[in-house]
Scaffold this active site. Structure first.
Site, PDB file in Angstrom:
ATOM      1  N   LYS A  32       0.882  -1.184   0.000  1.00 11.40           N
ATOM      2  CA  LYS A  32       0.000   0.000   0.000  1.00 11.40           C
ATOM      3  C   LYS A  32       0.909   1.219   0.000  1.00 11.40           C
ATOM      4  O   LYS A  32       1.444   1.614   1.035  1.00 11.40           O
ATOM      5  CB  LYS A  32      -0.873  -0.016   1.265  1.00 11.40           C
ATOM      6  CG  LYS A  32      -2.195   0.703   1.127  1.00 11.40           C
ATOM      7  CD  LYS A  32      -2.115   2.175   0.764  1.00 11.40           C
ATOM      8  CE  LYS A  32      -1.844   3.076   1.935  1.00 11.40           C
ATOM      9  NZ  LYS A  32      -1.693   4.508   1.561  1.00 11.40           N
ATOM     10  N   GLY A  62       6.789   5.074   8.249  1.00 16.51           N
ATOM     11  CA  GLY A  62       5.980   6.285   8.249  1.00 16.51           C
ATOM     12  C   GLY A  62       6.083   6.998   9.578  1.00 16.51           C
ATOM     13  O   GLY A  62       7.093   6.895  10.278  1.00 16.51           O
ATOM     14  N   SER A  63       5.011   7.702   9.936  1.00 12.03           N
ATOM     15  CA  SER A  63       5.049   8.570  11.111  1.00 12.03           C
ATOM     16  C   SER A  63       4.825   7.774  12.400  1.00 12.03           C
ATOM     17  O   SER A  63       4.287   6.665  12.383  1.00 12.03           O
ATOM     18  CB  SER A  63       3.974   9.645  10.976  1.00 12.03           C
ATOM     19  OG  SER A  63       2.709   9.036  10.902  1.00 12.03           O
ATOM     20  N   GLU A  96       9.446   1.367  11.021  1.00  9.27           N
ATOM     21  CA  GLU A  96      10.530   2.303  10.681  1.00  9.27           C
ATOM     22  C   GLU A  96       9.914   3.689  10.739  1.00  9.27           C
ATOM     23  O   GLU A  96       9.206   4.104   9.819  1.00  9.27           O
ATOM     24  CB  GLU A  96      11.055   2.017   9.270  1.00  9.27           C
ATOM     25  CG  GLU A  96      11.596   0.612   9.056  1.00  9.27           C
ATOM     26  CD  GLU A  96      13.060   0.478   9.472  1.00  9.27           C
ATOM     27  OE1 GLU A  96      13.622   1.427  10.062  1.00  9.27           O
ATOM     28  OE2 GLU A  96      13.632  -0.601   9.224  1.00  9.27           O
ATOM     29  N   CYS A 149      13.707  10.363   6.820  1.00  4.79           N
ATOM     30  CA  CYS A 149      13.591   9.924   8.213  1.00  4.79           C
ATOM     31  C   CYS A 149      14.925  10.052   8.921  1.00  4.79           C
ATOM     32  O   CYS A 149      14.996  10.415  10.078  1.00  4.79           O
ATOM     33  CB  CYS A 149      13.096   8.492   8.266  1.00  4.79           C
ATOM     34  SG  CYS A 149      14.082   7.383   7.272  1.00  4.79           S
ATOM     35  N   GLU A 166      10.454  16.225  15.014  1.00  3.27           N
ATOM     36  CA  GLU A 166      10.814  15.984  13.623  1.00  3.27           C
ATOM     37  C   GLU A 166      10.056  16.986  12.754  1.00  3.27           C
ATOM     38  O   GLU A 166       8.830  17.047  12.804  1.00  3.27           O
ATOM     39  CB  GLU A 166      10.433  14.557  13.222  1.00  3.27           C
ATOM     40  CG  GLU A 166      10.891  14.212  11.827  1.00  3.27           C
ATOM     41  CD  GLU A 166      10.481  12.807  11.410  1.00  3.27           C
ATOM     42  OE1 GLU A 166       9.308  12.449  11.586  1.00  3.27           O
ATOM     43  OE2 GLU A 166      11.345  12.073  10.903  1.00  3.27           O
TER      44      GLU A 166
HETATM   45  P1  NAP Z   1       2.323   8.547   7.437  1.00  6.04           P
HETATM   46  O1  NAP Z   1       1.305   9.587   7.412  1.00  6.04           O
HETATM   47  O2  NAP Z   1       2.511   7.780   8.685  1.00  6.04           O
HETATM   48  O3  NAP Z   1       2.009   7.576   6.219  1.00  6.04           O
HETATM   49  C1  NAP Z   1       2.756   6.421   5.958  1.00  6.04           C
HETATM   50  C2  NAP Z   1       1.868   5.395   5.287  1.00  6.04           C
HETATM   51  O4  NAP Z   1       0.852   4.974   6.204  1.00  6.04           O
HETATM   52  C3  NAP Z   1       1.137   5.932   4.073  1.00  6.04           C
HETATM   53  O5  NAP Z   1       1.044   4.916   3.103  1.00  6.04           O
HETATM   54  C4  NAP Z   1      -0.216   6.264   4.648  1.00  6.04           C
HETATM   55  O6  NAP Z   1      -1.226   6.303   3.671  1.00  6.04           O
HETATM   56  C5  NAP Z   1      -0.419   5.120   5.613  1.00  6.04           C
HETATM   57  N1  NAP Z   1      -1.416   5.378   6.642  1.00  6.04           N
HETATM   58  C6  NAP Z   1      -1.875   6.563   7.108  1.00  6.04           C
HETATM   59  N2  NAP Z   1      -2.837   6.372   8.048  1.00  6.04           N
HETATM   60  C7  NAP Z   1      -2.995   5.025   8.178  1.00  6.04           C
HETATM   61  C8  NAP Z   1      -3.827   4.194   8.980  1.00  6.04           C
HETATM   62  N3  NAP Z   1      -4.704   4.712   9.842  1.00  6.04           N
HETATM   63  N4  NAP Z   1      -3.715   2.857   8.850  1.00  6.04           N
HETATM   64  C9  NAP Z   1      -2.833   2.314   7.980  1.00  6.04           C
HETATM   65  N5  NAP Z   1      -2.038   3.048   7.185  1.00  6.04           N
HETATM   66  C10 NAP Z   1      -2.096   4.394   7.279  1.00  6.04           C
HETATM   67  O7  NAP Z   1       3.756   9.117   7.121  1.00  6.04           O
HETATM   68  P2  NAP Z   1       4.139  10.117   5.952  1.00  6.04           P
HETATM   69  O8  NAP Z   1       3.689  11.469   6.349  1.00  6.04           O
HETATM   70  O9  NAP Z   1       3.709   9.570   4.664  1.00  6.04           O
HETATM   71  O10 NAP Z   1       5.734  10.003   6.002  1.00  6.04           O
HETATM   72  C11 NAP Z   1       6.498  10.774   6.841  1.00  6.04           C
HETATM   73  C12 NAP Z   1       6.936  10.014   8.087  1.00  6.04           C
HETATM   74  O11 NAP Z   1       7.557   8.783   7.745  1.00  6.04           O
HETATM   75  C13 NAP Z   1       7.988  10.753   8.874  1.00  6.04           C
HETATM   76  O12 NAP Z   1       7.683  10.706  10.234  1.00  6.04           O
HETATM   77  C14 NAP Z   1       9.265   9.998   8.582  1.00  6.04           C
HETATM   78  O13 NAP Z   1      10.244  10.125   9.560  1.00  6.04           O
HETATM   79  C15 NAP Z   1       8.783   8.627   8.448  1.00  6.04           C
HETATM   80  N6  NAP Z   1       9.732   7.837   7.655  1.00  6.04           N
HETATM   81  C16 NAP Z   1      10.520   6.919   8.290  1.00  6.04           C
HETATM   82  C17 NAP Z   1      11.441   6.177   7.579  1.00  6.04           C
HETATM   83  C18 NAP Z   1      12.308   5.175   8.271  1.00  6.04           C
HETATM   84  O14 NAP Z   1      12.854   4.324   7.592  1.00  6.04           O
HETATM   85  N7  NAP Z   1      12.470   5.202   9.577  1.00  6.04           N
HETATM   86  C19 NAP Z   1      11.538   6.339   6.200  1.00  6.04           C
HETATM   87  C20 NAP Z   1      10.736   7.279   5.580  1.00  6.04           C
HETATM   88  C21 NAP Z   1       9.825   8.008   6.331  1.00  6.04           C
HETATM   89  P3  NAP Z   1      -1.683   7.708   2.977  1.00  6.04           P
HETATM   90  O15 NAP Z   1      -0.531   8.646   3.072  1.00  6.04           O
HETATM   91  O16 NAP Z   1      -1.999   7.302   1.602  1.00  6.04           O
HETATM   92  O17 NAP Z   1      -2.865   8.174   3.747  1.00  6.04           O
END
Ligand code: NAP
Ligand code: MG
Length: 484
Positions: free
Chosen positions: A180, A233-234, A255, A289, A386
């Protein structure tokens, strides 16, 4: 502009090797953040589409994919890696248009994706179990087995790299994947799955369901037919995922974010450090990240480092992704709002330098000026939270003990670095810094296919990348044979 790039149907899901319209018939608009224009519509997958994708993955495990030997899986992955390279320019342009990443950086992501396929292709037949001495009359051995169906929920900042490291390792171990992607960035995910299929990956081994996190993402995380979830993700969504998967006792790899420090001591080679100090903060416009958003500098070289970084910041330019400046726009207008709100909270701080948005960059793009603050109190919100934008803070320190205390003072623990000529200090710092990766006299924001990666604290748990990921995407079965 509407794109139908690289033979993909962006408003469909790729399930069991076929383009399938989402069951609800709904789509979502995709925007080019360099100018705010509409790129195309993408599928708004729902629970029923996730059901179909999980069923297709299960069928693949019961079909040719499940029967493939480790060597055959490795050969297919290696072939996918070469096919990715053959499509490097198209993939890089697609990513640049979709998420605003400057072309050179998008190309680096393509090469990393290809390298992940090469690495995990080579590793697929090199993971094996053990024989274990036991009681008299027994032979005991372990089998490394795939989990089965693995779910992969990924963000928009490095789609190709994250697909490489999670889907690559999962496929190497013989799992079948349901991916996804983020709603802002699903084009290269669909294009990759298509390339993989054309390179010989059996239908259903990799299924892609674009859509909203709260719909398709939540359906995947809580699906009883999924045996492992890899989430990048977050922090907030990571907690939700862990709860959803936990209800089915499904293991998760998380992650999450970071607030990664680089620690510069008086005896460091400042000229060698400078490009790393700045690049680790502005790469992908800070939406990394493992971005290094905190620069801790010992007082003897503090003024020198502040002045040199300010110089570099003054020369930075942000502009349209396809023009390949130092920075592109942020991924979306929403991300620009989030980063702008953080910058507003820095109003009372000492802003030492800002880069410029090029005069030709469209007003409708999601641009922010890269910004450097100095003398920031370690407990200030800009030194703790962050930001996920091109913003770095400089913090002075007196001695090693204070450096460690400040470096470890956030709830995150993803990456850290130490710049010093003193070997003993390097070893002490490597042990003391709370992080999943520590770099000594260098810094790799997101780099290193071969290097295990992951966090502690709010940065998550579990490891991806390197050989280590292969253990996470498999499970051990112990066989105890009594033969007398
Ligand atoms: P996000 O909002 O957490 O989204 C990540 C993924 O989760 C997206 O595919 C999102 O879908 C999905 N998602 C959102 N709500 C969900 C729910 N209730 N249930 C299941 N899936 C859900 O993060 P982002 O804003 O895209 O990315 C930024 C964050 O990712 C930052 O905090 C960053 O540090 C972190 N990150 C970490 C790493 C690592 O390796 N540690 C790498 C890259 C990024 P939609 O966006 O389509 O709604
Ligand atoms: Mg986009």
């Amino acid at each position: 502009m509407t794109v139908r790039p690289m033979n993909i149907d962006p408003d469909k899901c790729l399930i069991g090797g076929a383009w399938i319209a989402p069951t609800g018939g709904q789509t979502l608009p995709l925007t080019n953040p360099s100018d705010g224009s509409r790129l195309c519509q993408i599928a708004r997958g729902q629970g029923a589409d996730i059901d179909a994708a999980v069923a297709a993955a299960e069928a693949a495990l019961n079909g040719p994919w499940g029967q493939a030997t480790a060597a055959e899986r490795g050969r297919i992955l290696a072939k996918i890696g070469r096919a990715v390279q053959d499509h490097a320019d198209e993939l890089a342009r697609l990513e640049a248009m979709d998420v605003g990443k400057p072309l050179k950086q998008a190309r680096a992501d393509v090469m990393a994706l290809a390298r992940y396929m090469e690495f995990y292709g080579g590793a697929a037949d090199k993971v094996h179990g053990a024989t274990i001495p036991y009681l008299d009359g027994y032979t005991v051995y372990t089998l490394r087995e795939p989990h089965g169906v693995t779910g992969h929920i990924i963000p928009w900042n490095y789609p190709m790299q994250i697909i490489g490291r999670s889907v690559g390792a999962a496929l190497a171990m013989g799992n079948a994947c349901v991916l996804k992607p983020a709603e802002e960035a699903c084009l290269t995910a669909l294009a990759f799955a298509r390339i993989a299929q054309q390179a010989g990956l059996p239908d259903g081994a990799l299924n892609v369901v674009p859509g909203l996190g709260a719909e398709a993402g939540a359906a995947l995380a809580s699906h009883t037919g999924v045996h492992h979830i890899s989430f990048t993700g977050s922090v907030g969504v990571g907690k939700l995922i862990q709860q959803q998967a936990g209800a089915n006792v499904v293991p998760v790899t998380l992650e999450l974010g970071g607030k990664s420090p680089q620690v510069v001591f008086d005896d460091a080679d400042i000229d060698a450090a400078l490009p790393f100090l700045v690049n680790a903060g502005i790469q992908n416009a800070g939406q990394t990240c493992s971005a290094s958003s905190r620069i801790l500098v010992q007082r003897g070289v503090y003024d020198q480092v502040v002045a040199a970084m300010a110089d570099r910041y003054g020369a930075l330019r942000a502009g349209p992704a396809l023009e390949d400046h130092d920075l592109g726009p942020l991924v979306s207008a929403r991300q620009k709002e989030i980063v702008s709100a953080f910058l507003a909270q820095g109003a009372g701080l000492h802003c030492v330098a800002q880069g410029q948005v090029t005069a030709e960059a469209p007003q409708t793009g999601a641009y922010v000026q890269p910004t450097l603050f100095a003398d920031v109190p370690p407990d200030h919100v800009l030194a703790q939270d962050e930001i996920f934008g091109p913003v770095q803070v400089l913090i002075p320190f007196d001695d090693e003990a204070e450096a460690i205390r400040i470096a470890n003072s956030t709830p995150f623990g993803l990456v850290a670095s130490c710049w010093s000529a003193n070997g003993a200090r390097q070893m002490r710092m490597a042990r003391a810094l709370r992080a999943g990766q520590v770099f000594l006299n260098n810094y790799g924001a997101g780099g290193g296919v071969e290097l295990p990666f992951g966090g502690s604290g709010l940065s998550g748990h579990g490891r991806e990348k390197g050989f280590e990921a292969l253990y996470g995407f498999s499970t051990v079965k112990t066989v105890a044979a009594f033969h007398g």
